[in-house]
Write a protein that holds these residues in place. Structure first.
Motif, mmCIF file in Angstrom:
data_model
loop_
_atom_site.group_PDB
_atom_site.id
_atom_site.type_symbol
_atom_site.label_atom_id
_atom_site.label_comp_id
_atom_site.label_asym_id
_atom_site.label_seq_id
_atom_site.Cartn_x
_atom_site.Cartn_y
_atom_site.Cartn_z
ATOM 1 N N GLN A 41 31.846 59.291 39.729
ATOM 2 C CA GLN A 41 31.827 60.375 38.733
ATOM 3 C C GLN A 41 33.221 60.866 38.406
ATOM 4 O O GLN A 41 33.419 61.605 37.429
ATOM 5 N N LEU A 42 34.228 60.463 39.197
ATOM 6 C CA LEU A 42 35.605 60.905 38.969
ATOM 7 C C LEU A 42 36.392 59.958 38.078
ATOM 8 O O LEU A 42 37.500 60.305 37.644
ATOM 9 N N LEU A 43 35.888 58.768 37.813
ATOM 10 C CA LEU A 43 36.644 57.745 37.083
ATOM 11 C C LEU A 43 37.079 58.239 35.708
ATOM 12 O O LEU A 43 36.325 58.920 34.996
ATOM 13 N N CYS A 44 38.308 57.890 35.361
ATOM 14 C CA CYS A 44 38.824 58.191 34.031
ATOM 15 C C CYS A 44 39.976 57.248 33.734
ATOM 16 O O CYS A 44 40.244 56.322 34.525
ATOM 17 N N ASP A 45 40.695 57.486 32.625
ATOM 18 C CA ASP A 45 41.729 56.536 32.235
ATOM 19 C C ASP A 45 42.885 56.474 33.222
ATOM 20 O O ASP A 45 43.606 55.479 33.279
ATOM 21 N N ARG A 46 43.101 57.512 34.036
ATOM 22 C CA ARG A 46 44.195 57.505 35.008
ATOM 23 C C ARG A 46 43.690 57.412 36.445
ATOM 24 O O ARG A 46 44.479 57.511 37.388
ATOM 25 N N LEU A 47 42.395 57.245 36.626
ATOM 26 C CA LEU A 47 41.829 57.247 37.980
ATOM 27 C C LEU A 47 40.913 56.029 38.159
ATOM 28 O O LEU A 47 39.983 55.831 37.371
ATOM 29 N N THR A 48 41.190 55.251 39.185
ATOM 30 C CA THR A 48 40.362 54.094 39.517
ATOM 31 C C THR A 48 39.974 54.160 40.986
ATOM 32 O O THR A 48 40.600 54.877 41.785
ATOM 33 N N MET A 49 38.948 53.417 41.329
ATOM 34 C CA MET A 49 38.560 53.243 42.735
ATOM 35 C C MET A 49 38.987 51.856 43.170
ATOM 36 O O MET A 49 38.856 50.887 42.403
ATOM 37 N N PHE A 50 39.470 51.779 44.403
ATOM 38 C CA PHE A 50 40.041 50.512 44.875
ATOM 39 C C PHE A 50 39.471 50.156 46.238
ATOM 40 O O PHE A 50 39.581 50.930 47.189
ATOM 41 N N ASP A 51 38.834 48.980 46.318
ATOM 42 C CA ASP A 51 38.353 48.439 47.596
ATOM 43 C C ASP A 51 39.453 47.556 48.153
ATOM 44 O O ASP A 51 39.646 46.414 47.723
ATOM 45 N N PRO A 87 31.149 57.488 33.585
ATOM 46 C CA PRO A 87 31.376 58.394 34.714
ATOM 47 C C PRO A 87 30.640 59.719 34.570
ATOM 48 O O PRO A 87 30.183 60.280 35.574
ATOM 49 N N ALA A 88 30.483 60.216 33.343
ATOM 50 C CA ALA A 88 29.789 61.490 33.136
ATOM 51 C C ALA A 88 28.305 61.390 33.463
ATOM 52 O O ALA A 88 27.640 62.415 33.666
ATOM 53 N N GLN A 89 27.760 60.160 33.487
ATOM 54 C CA GLN A 89 26.332 59.965 33.766
ATOM 55 C C GLN A 89 26.056 59.663 35.244
ATOM 56 O O GLN A 89 24.897 59.574 35.650
ATOM 57 N N VAL A 90 27.097 59.496 36.029
ATOM 58 C CA VAL A 90 26.924 59.106 37.431
ATOM 59 C C VAL A 90 26.119 60.151 38.204
ATOM 60 O O VAL A 90 25.234 59.814 38.998
ATOM 61 N N VAL A 91 26.409 61.425 37.978
ATOM 62 C CA VAL A 91 25.710 62.481 38.715
ATOM 63 C C VAL A 91 24.210 62.406 38.464
ATOM 64 O O VAL A 91 23.399 62.514 39.404
ATOM 65 N N ASP A 92 23.813 62.206 37.204
ATOM 66 C CA ASP A 92 22.380 62.146 36.900
ATOM 67 C C ASP A 92 21.731 60.918 37.522
ATOM 68 O O ASP A 92 20.584 60.983 37.989
ATOM 69 N N VAL A 93 22.445 59.786 37.538
ATOM 70 C CA VAL A 93 21.902 58.580 38.180
ATOM 71 C C VAL A 93 21.702 58.821 39.675
ATOM 72 O O VAL A 93 20.652 58.496 40.246
ATOM 73 N N LEU A 94 22.706 59.419 40.311
ATOM 74 C CA LEU A 94 22.597 59.695 41.747
ATOM 75 C C LEU A 94 21.473 60.672 42.047
ATOM 76 O O LEU A 94 20.751 60.527 43.038
ATOM 77 N N ALA A 95 21.328 61.687 41.212
ATOM 78 C CA ALA A 95 20.270 62.685 41.413
ATOM 79 C C ALA A 95 18.896 62.061 41.248
ATOM 80 O O ALA A 95 17.956 62.381 41.991
ATOM 81 N N LEU A 96 18.778 61.154 40.288
ATOM 82 C CA LEU A 96 17.481 60.542 40.011
ATOM 83 C C LEU A 96 17.066 59.588 41.132
ATOM 84 O O LEU A 96 15.915 59.575 41.571
ATOM 85 N N MET A 97 17.984 58.787 41.630
ATOM 86 C CA MET A 97 17.663 57.807 42.674
ATOM 87 C C MET A 97 17.588 58.435 44.073
ATOM 88 O O MET A 97 16.939 57.910 44.973
ATOM 89 N N GLY A 98 18.271 59.613 44.236
ATOM 90 C CA GLY A 98 18.256 60.258 45.543
ATOM 91 C C GLY A 98 19.037 59.453 46.581
ATOM 92 O O GLY A 98 19.661 58.426 46.275
ATOM 93 N N ASP A 99 19.019 59.920 47.800
ATOM 94 C CA ASP A 99 19.759 59.260 48.882
ATOM 95 C C ASP A 99 19.043 59.552 50.191
ATOM 96 O O ASP A 99 19.058 60.677 50.694
#
Length: 994
Positions: free
Chosen positions: A148-158, A178-190
């Protein structure tokens, strides 16, 4: 590659820690500290790759803080289903935090928030700070919550797979922004974090729904377009969707005073990193570390070793400097300034004193003889720097002797030319205050510059033989033996840091490892003095003996050993006191050092002619057995070859495979014995298996015992001088080697015959004194079981008495079979015998009958049953158990989730208390007997200790009188709830005396 000057690396700490932990799957431990290291090893590899490959200038690591977070206040079931962290992760976690700081990376935690929230806050502050300009952010993680934090200056790196995820990759791979990540996580749960979500909706379905409808609100507004079970589940779970969204949405407004400069990587602590890698045994990382340090223009050299000092006045100040509080500190776990290893918290197990395990009186010990009590031990202080001096002149030696006489405690160490108790002395070293030590050379490359052996030993003999001057050291038994060979009988052993480390359950006991792990001190390696020894056997041409080492170097090396031993005494003595083991140490283990030294010095005479006769007879029997095995098998083969034996048994003879190893079906002793016990064997199968069992017994006797015994006979004395070790068994029992006398077989007649080769000197007699049923008597004392106590008080046949109770039979009517069964369970109960194990030991008994027999036993002896339960409860609560004298044994298996491992832990808990208490008893008897021999100058020598038996030697005319003294000391060593009973025999050889 990202520009290091314009990239901020934010490490998701616990995500990387857990990934390292599960990537290697355990099995790695430090060779020095014994602690688990696989997670630290994996994490260290990640850091080295990050630094070597990407050369970051800015980095920070975010970690979870202990305790509840704001999400727990929001939803009390949040993360309620998470299992606790693995037990071996906690210490590794602390090591990882320390290592991260040593690399110059600040570690950050915020109470009440999670690492993901810290990362979100750091990202927002960086992206909105004009001072950061076009600074790029790489979040080192693959955690889906951070997408949900991804943007043009922010990437995730494995970093492990060199995979980068940006907003474009997220849209390409999952079809969401990235703006939709929160809703996807909320819908699928954990399920792991206990985020409710919607039942039946997984990651792909959630992404598809949010991708189609844009958001949860859009999906709910178009529920009519969703059909079937999916719609039903959404309607059922819609009330918790808002809660789920709030749980998965990262908090980016934490109160963190952050600027880019605070994330600038500090200088790498090269010494600290190298020191940790040495402590943990990370040799495979040394190359990458050297490469990293070289790229930064650094070295990994450790601090300089102490050097020998010139003479000063006074040369040996008799009093110690004032005691300072040594490094008492408190370190904030997340304080980036606490990177120095000098200020790093010690990672050791701190075990608070526990309430007594056994609610009954402890055994009564006879009072100490005042003349033999241990002198007061004055603790040394922590040194600021080390000063070591080489004693070369008569005046210096006289000054040293005068100083040593004024001390209440001195540390002693010897250097020898070669190994073994007959090795020639090269020099002696002493220390009596921390930071100061002396070395007195006897042999060196410049013998004309120092005194000779006779002069030095004659001057030091009164000090060394004075029992009122307490001696400490490390593995003092060796020093005592070397000095005894040189004509000096050391008295007054008060402390041995090797023995103390064993009592305190330290994972290692050698001096260099303890100096490193306990004192944070790197000693000079012996290879720096004399070089490496060839693995092929002979010495390398470049290797010297100790007498060839330069005096300035050996002075530092030898005096440092004595000084370190002194400081270990200071460290370990309070720990023994805190854990309730001071009496065990002062009355049993420390004085036992002198006793064992005497035993090893005396040795026992072994007749090589008898050994050769037995070897010849057994060799002939082995050849006959080999022929009979091949005859019954119907084929010629080598019974010593596991491969050929497996081919015969499992393919040709059709026997079932009991267990397998890496190379195929196992043919070890346990397998053969188990197969031989089957009742469905054909005559050929029975003949082959029974003879293989016998064949292996005899070949082991020939190869392991007879050969080793013959080779161990000292050519000068005609005696075997076995070495007895106090640190070899977890239960507290002694072990022996060179040769191992503890494992001489006694169950078979041929095995017992080996004892015939152990003989008395001409004109002397051997005395064998053995505690009668000592473990059962200890069990009666500890359990306070009335029936067992009564049987011993009445001096009944204990096995018949137990059989009478278990089988509800009058004592006089107990059958031979009933007594035999009771005997098996009596000894088996101490070892936590299982129904299966009992059934194997009693002919004709199946598992169900064995289970009933055990249950009947525990019912009739309820005190024993309650005691066994207390042992297990103590182990479960503390992961250790204690003996009569408070010796501890760690039982980590007791809380294992693996049923077999847990059962093993329960058996160890029971056995360790009883067997360890019996070990305490016989050791105390040995110490008391030795003191009486010395005090009364008795014509008696203690030669061997084998489990519950002592073997001694006395002049034949006085043997009977000496045997009575031995019985008296053994039976009075402790006063238990039941009487102790010792049986003694006399003979010209051990077999006859037994």
């Amino acid at each position: 590659m990202p520009d290091p000057q314009r990239t901020l690396y934010i490490i998701d700490g616990h995500a990387q820690i857990f990934r390292a932990y599960f990537a290697i799957r355990g099995g790695m431990t430090s060779p020095h500290t014994g602690e688990p290291t696989h997670a630290v090893f994996g994490f260290a590899g990640m850091l080295l790759k990050l630094f070597n490959q990407f050369k970051p200038e800015f980095a920070i690591m975010a970690v979870d803080s202990p305790g509840k977070t704001f999400r727990d206040d929001m939803y009390d079931q949040y993360k309620a289903n998470r299992p606790p962290a693995p037990a071996d992760l906690k210490s590794q976690e602390q090591r990882i935090f320390e290592l991260t700081r040593l690399f110059g990376i600040p570690v950050l935690a915020v109470p009440g928030a999670e690492a993901d929230d810290i990362i979100a806050t750091l990202c927002r502050k960086t992206l909105t700070d004009d001072a950061c300009g076009d600074m790029q952010i790489r979040v080192v993680s693959k955690d889906k919550d951070l997408e949900q934090l991804l943007c043009d200056r922010l990437t995730m790196f494995d970093i492990h797979t060199d995979t980068t995820v940006d907003a474009a990759a997220l849209l390409r791979d999952k079809g969401i922004t990235p703006a939709q990540v929160v809703d996807v996580l909320a819908l699928m749960g954990d399920k792991v974090d206990n985020v409710p979500g919607v039942e039946g909706i997984g990651p792909k379905t959630a992404a598809a729904l949010i991708g189609e409808f844009g958001s949860i609100d859009g999906m709910l507004a178009n529920l009519d377009k969703i059909t079937g079970k999916r719609r039903e589940n959404i309607e059922k779970g819609r009330e918790k969707l808002d809660l789920s969204r709030r749980l998965v949405m990262l908090k980016s407004d934490l109160d963190i005073p952050f600027s880019l400069d605070s994330a600038r990587i500090g200088p790498i602590d090269a010494v600290g990193v190298r020191h940790m890698f040495e402590q943990l045994g990370f040799r495979r990382h040394e190359g990458d570390l050297a490469k990293l340090l070289a790229s930064r223009g650094m070295t990994s050299a450790t601090s300089a070793a102490p050097t020998a000092t010139a003479s000063a006045t006074p040369l040996f100040p008799p009093t110690s400097p004032p005691v300072d509080d040594a490094n008492i500190f408190s370190t904030n776990l997340f304080d980036a300034a606490a990177a120095s290893t000098a200020n790093s918290p010690e990672i050791t197990e701190k075990t608070p004193p526990q309430p007594p395990l056994y609610p009954h009186p402890t055994p009564t010990l006879p009072p100490l003889n005042p003349s033999s009590s241990t002198p007061h031990l004055k603790a040394p202080t922590k040194p600021d720097s080390a000063s070591y001096h080489c004693v070369r002149t008569r005046d210096e030696l006289a000054s040293l002797v005068s100083t040593l006489r004024d001390q209440s405690l001195i540390s002693l160490d010897t250097e020898t030319i070669g190994l073994g108790h007959c090795a020639k002395l090269c020099g002696l070293s002493f220390a009596w205050r921390a930071g100061h030590g002396v070395y007195i050379p006897l042999c060196s490359p410049q013998p004309e510059t120092h005194l000779g052996e006779a002069t030095v030993l004659n001057a030091l003999r009164p000090v060394l033989q004075d029992a009122t001057i307490a001696k400490t050291g490390h593995n003092l038994k060796y020093d005592i033996l070397v000095l005894r060979h040189a004509g000096v009988e050391v008295r007054g052993v008060a402390f041995d840091s090797m023995i103390a480390s064993h009592l305190l359950l330290k994972p290692v006991h050698n001096l260099q490892a303890l100096a490193l792990t306990e004192l944070n001190h790197q000693q000079i390696s012996i290879t720096e003095l004399i070089g490496e020894a060839s693995k092929a056997g002979p010495l390398l041409e470049t290797q010297r003996t100790m007498d060839q080492a330069p005096l300035d170097r050996i002075t530092c090396y030898a005096a440092d050993d004595a000084e370190v031993s002194l400081r270990l005494h200071q460290l370990f003595a309070p720990q023994l006191e805190a854990q309730g083991m001071s009496e065990l140490a002062s009355r049993v283990e420390m004085p036992l050092v002198e006793v064992l030294a005497e035993m090893e010095h005396h040795g026992i005479r072994v007749d090589p002619v008898v050994l050769q006769e037995q070897r010849a007879a057994l060799t002939l029997r082995i050849e006959i057995l080999r022929e009979e095995i091949c005859q019954h098998a119907g084929a010629n083969f080598n019974p010593d070859s596991p491969k050929q034996l497996a081919e015969l048994l499992f393919k040709q003879m059709g026997l079932p495979v009991v267990k397998r190893n890496k190379t195929g079906p196992s043919t070890d002793v346990e397998v053969i014995e188990k197969l031989a016990e089957r009742d469905d064997l054909t005559p050929p199968q029975n003949a082959v298996l029974s003879r293989i069992v016998e064949y292996r017994q005899f070949t082991k006797l020939v190869n392991t015992y007879l050969g080793n015994l013959r080779d161990s006979i000292n050519a000068d004395t005609g005696r075997v001088h076995a070495q007895f070790m106090q640190t070899g068994a977890a239960t507290g029992r002694l072990s022996s080697h060179s040769p191992n006398l503890q494992n001489i077989p006694i169950r078979t007649e041929i095995g017992r015959q080996i004892r015939k080769a152990f003989v008395a000197e001409p004109g002397h007699t051997l005395i064998s004194a053995d505690y009668s049923q000592i473990e059962l008597r200890v069990l009666a004392h500890l359990s306070q079981d009335p029936a067992l106590i009564e049987a011993f008080e009445k001096d009944q046949d204990i096995h018949a008495a137990v059989a009478a109770q278990v089988f509800h039979t009058p004592l006089e009517d107990v059958t031979r079979e009933q007594r035999a069964s009771a005997k098996v369970i009596n000894f088996g109960i101490v070892y936590g015998v299982t129904p299966y194990g009992l059934a194997r030991r009693i002919e004709g008994l199946d598992v169900e009958a064995a289970k009933k027999l055990i249950n009947d036993y525990r019912h009739r002896f309820a005190g024993i049953n309650a005691f066994l339960d207390r042992c297990i409860e103590q182990a479960q609560a503390t992961e250790y158990v204690t003996t009569i004298l408070n010796r501890r044994r760690r039982i980590r298996e007791i809380n294992s989730r693996n049923g077999n491992v847990k059962a093993l832990g329960e058996r160890l808990a029971i056995n360790s208390v009883v067997q360890g208490s019996a070990a305490d008893l016989i050791k105390l008897a040995m110490v008391n007997l030795h003191r009486r021999i010395v005090a009364e100058k008795l014509p008696l020598k203690l030669l061997l200790q084998i489990h519950d038996e002592l073997v001694l030697e006395a002049p034949a005319p006085e043997a009977q009188a000496m045997a009575r003294i031995v019985i008296e000391e053994m039976e009075s060593a402790m006063t238990l709830r039941v009487p102790l009973k010792v049986e003694a025999g006399l003979g010209d050889n051990w077999l006859d005396a037994k």
